[in-house]
Design an enzyme around this catalytic site. Sequence first.
Site, mmCIF file in Angstrom:
data_model
loop_
_atom_site.group_PDB
_atom_site.id
_atom_site.type_symbol
_atom_site.label_atom_id
_atom_site.label_comp_id
_atom_site.label_asym_id
_atom_site.label_seq_id
_atom_site.Cartn_x
_atom_site.Cartn_y
_atom_site.Cartn_z
ATOM 1 N N LYS A 148 0.715 -4.651 -0.087
ATOM 2 C CA LYS A 148 0.853 -3.198 -0.203
ATOM 3 C C LYS A 148 0.923 -2.589 1.196
ATOM 4 O O LYS A 148 0.015 -2.768 2.009
ATOM 5 C CB LYS A 148 -0.341 -2.612 -0.968
ATOM 6 C CG LYS A 148 -0.380 -1.080 -0.989
ATOM 7 C CD LYS A 148 -1.560 -0.538 -1.810
ATOM 8 C CE LYS A 148 -1.711 0.966 -1.666
ATOM 9 N NZ LYS A 148 -2.865 1.525 -2.404
ATOM 10 N N ASP A 179 -2.051 7.105 2.911
ATOM 11 C CA ASP A 179 -2.132 7.539 1.517
ATOM 12 C C ASP A 179 -2.868 8.881 1.427
ATOM 13 O O ASP A 179 -4.096 8.924 1.429
ATOM 14 C CB ASP A 179 -2.859 6.465 0.692
ATOM 15 C CG ASP A 179 -2.931 6.824 -0.790
ATOM 16 O OD1 ASP A 179 -2.260 7.797 -1.203
ATOM 17 O OD2 ASP A 179 -3.653 6.112 -1.527
ATOM 18 N N LYS A 218 -5.834 13.662 -2.221
ATOM 19 C CA LYS A 218 -7.203 13.202 -2.018
ATOM 20 C C LYS A 218 -8.030 14.292 -1.354
ATOM 21 O O LYS A 218 -7.486 15.122 -0.629
ATOM 22 C CB LYS A 218 -7.212 11.968 -1.103
ATOM 23 C CG LYS A 218 -6.619 10.722 -1.716
ATOM 24 C CD LYS A 218 -6.798 9.525 -0.797
ATOM 25 C CE LYS A 218 -6.248 8.262 -1.435
ATOM 26 N NZ LYS A 218 -6.982 7.838 -2.640
ATOM 27 N N ASP A 225 -1.542 9.581 -6.862
ATOM 28 C CA ASP A 225 -2.434 8.813 -5.988
ATOM 29 C C ASP A 225 -2.533 7.341 -6.419
ATOM 30 O O ASP A 225 -3.063 6.510 -5.687
ATOM 31 C CB ASP A 225 -3.826 9.454 -5.976
ATOM 32 C CG ASP A 225 -4.669 8.985 -4.803
ATOM 33 O OD1 ASP A 225 -4.117 8.318 -3.895
ATOM 34 O OD2 ASP A 225 -5.877 9.287 -4.787
ATOM 35 N N GLU A 283 -0.362 5.139 -6.265
ATOM 36 C CA GLU A 283 0.966 4.823 -5.727
ATOM 37 C C GLU A 283 1.130 3.348 -5.391
ATOM 38 O O GLU A 283 2.249 2.841 -5.358
ATOM 39 C CB GLU A 283 1.233 5.680 -4.482
ATOM 40 C CG GLU A 283 0.677 5.132 -3.151
ATOM 41 C CD GLU A 283 -0.845 5.010 -3.117
ATOM 42 O OE1 GLU A 283 -1.511 5.704 -3.920
ATOM 43 O OE2 GLU A 283 -1.375 4.221 -2.315
ATOM 44 N N ARG A 326 0.419 0.597 -7.033
ATOM 45 C CA ARG A 326 1.042 -0.163 -8.123
ATOM 46 C C ARG A 326 2.522 0.193 -8.277
ATOM 47 O O ARG A 326 3.324 -0.616 -8.720
ATOM 48 C CB ARG A 326 0.260 0.078 -9.427
ATOM 49 C CG ARG A 326 0.205 1.512 -9.856
ATOM 50 C CD ARG A 326 -0.915 1.791 -10.845
ATOM 51 N NE ARG A 326 -2.221 1.972 -10.200
ATOM 52 C CZ ARG A 326 -3.338 2.257 -10.861
ATOM 53 N NH1 ARG A 326 -3.313 2.386 -12.177
ATOM 54 N NH2 ARG A 326 -4.464 2.407 -10.210
HETATM 55 N N1 BES Z 1 -5.508 3.440 -1.661
HETATM 56 C C1 BES Z 1 -6.187 3.915 -2.795
HETATM 57 C C2 BES Z 1 -7.374 3.026 -3.181
HETATM 58 C C3 BES Z 1 -8.596 3.135 -2.326
HETATM 59 C C4 BES Z 1 -9.438 4.231 -2.440
HETATM 60 C C5 BES Z 1 -8.950 2.124 -1.487
HETATM 61 C C6 BES Z 1 -10.584 4.305 -1.675
HETATM 62 C C7 BES Z 1 -10.096 2.183 -0.741
HETATM 63 C C8 BES Z 1 -10.912 3.280 -0.829
HETATM 64 C C9 BES Z 1 -5.245 3.962 -3.995
HETATM 65 O O1 BES Z 1 -3.942 4.285 -3.711
HETATM 66 C C10 BES Z 1 -5.767 5.050 -4.892
HETATM 67 O O2 BES Z 1 -5.744 6.169 -4.489
HETATM 68 N N2 BES Z 1 -6.225 4.668 -6.080
HETATM 69 C C11 BES Z 1 -6.780 5.595 -6.984
HETATM 70 C C12 BES Z 1 -6.282 5.249 -8.358
HETATM 71 C C13 BES Z 1 -6.630 6.285 -9.392
HETATM 72 C C14 BES Z 1 -5.832 7.538 -9.144
HETATM 73 C C15 BES Z 1 -6.319 5.719 -10.750
HETATM 74 C C16 BES Z 1 -8.295 5.491 -6.910
HETATM 75 O O3 BES Z 1 -8.813 4.379 -6.800
HETATM 76 O O4 BES Z 1 -8.949 6.528 -6.923
HETATM 77 ZN ZN ZN Z 2 -3.290 3.776 -1.854
HETATM 78 MN MN MN Z 3 -3.600 6.366 -3.655
#
Ligand code: BES
Ligand code: ZN
Ligand code: MN
Length: 492
Positions: free
Chosen positions: A252, A257, A264, A334, A336, A338
Amino acid sequence: MKFEIRQTSLDQATRAQQEALLVLWPKASHATGMLADWIQKAQRQGDFKDTAGSVLQSYGMAGIKARHLVVAACDKGDAKDIRKAVRAACAVLKSAPIQSLHIQWAGDELSEQAIKALLSELADASYVFTSTLSKPQPRKLQQVMLGLTLVTATHRTALGQAQALVRGTELAKEWANRPSNHATPRHLAQAAKALGKHPGIQCKVLGPREVERLGMGSFLSVARGAAEPLRFIVLEYKSRQTKEAPVVLVGKGITFDTGGISMKPAAEMDEMKFDMSGAASVLGVFEALAHLQPDIHVVGLIPATENMPDGQAIKPGDVVTSMSGQTIEILNTDAEGRLVLCDALTYAERFKPRAVIDIATLTGACVIALGAVRSGLFTANDELATALSRAGDISGDLCWRMPLDEEYAEGLKSRFADVANVAGRAAGSVTAAKFLERFAAKFPWAHLDIAGTAWRSGAVKGATGRPVGLLLEYLLNLEQPQPKVRRKSNKT
Ligand code: BES
Ligand code: ZN
Ligand code: MN
């Protein structure tokens, strides 16, 4: 950092030329001489314990050439004990400006894994990030001599592997640590191109137009809000002899992000510069392969883009068509990771891979589930699960297998597309994996969620270089089992 290995006893190590002498002392040491006597005296008085990480320190000691002396206990002397001992010793030596270090193993046997653990822990403790400092203070420690009472070919091989592991891990750290304005998709592509100069490695970089022609509508949808152009990086390492189908690594590569329109919160958002740690680990693995030139076949795929909010950005509820043909309702921009990975997984089909492993800082939920100790491992393939778990155990770069029951996919159902990109909050790391699994039906597949393990937060904020250790261990093990002997016997 330069590593060397030399045949020396503890007694000889007292005359070592280096500025500091670190003695690694296992419970079952048979070492003799004045230094051994000194250590045993401290043990008898209860001032030095067998417990890994217990240390004894001295400065300018009579009879010892090195200015600094640190003795670190390492209990049974396995890789885990060695790690603890080295970490403790480095903490003691931290403030001293040491450039050269002699490490003396005071036990009999030292395993291959212990050598790798020793040197990678030492490298980790002495690593400094300098790329964006105006007055960089580079790493002080430059020269490491490892003293063993008996040096064998196995030790030399382990040293070479450790050196490559450290190089790979540090390349991964370097890229993951760089702020997003110094690590754009184009920068990552340049780094990959540079790796392509090594023998056995080829690199191809695709831009927005080519990605559109491939039909990667899901990847493209994430990049829509970004002013920085996306890149799709294809790396291939192939030894001259190999006829094997490749293992494909998919990293990835979200260089930042923001969450996009589903933005966020501000707190700690800076850490989302690490959202390309999966990509960085793929670059790191290729760096290590470049130096080891093992007899294997590996492909690296990196979908790289920023995830930004903008007038052009995708919006919650939008439906896009992935390269696989499946339509996706993007309920949360968010989620993104996947969305970029699914198209890369479809792209991986053309290599007819023996296995595909994606590596991603995919979910906050994985951090909640496993913390910073183990990466999440998701696969329906027991053979891959065993191989990757073992590689994690052996390298100390741990992972833990998570479930993939069909019931977890329930929440991904959509009335407006074939699949939604998010389910509810429950089991978030598993539902993310269930989403990816839909795009990985044509090959053995595993997914590593490294959201908790790729970087540390707080005062020690920085990339860890994980899971380069796990991946390299897994890949190098593919090399050993089938030497030419087997192919010959198949013909007769
Ligand atoms: N890059 C983030 C995951 C992440 C969050 C890694 C905090 C490390 C610390 C990913 O893109 C994301 O934002 N995932 C969301 C998914 C949700 C919207 C289903 C998450 O984990 O909040
Ligand atoms: Zn991410
Ligand atoms: Mn994200």
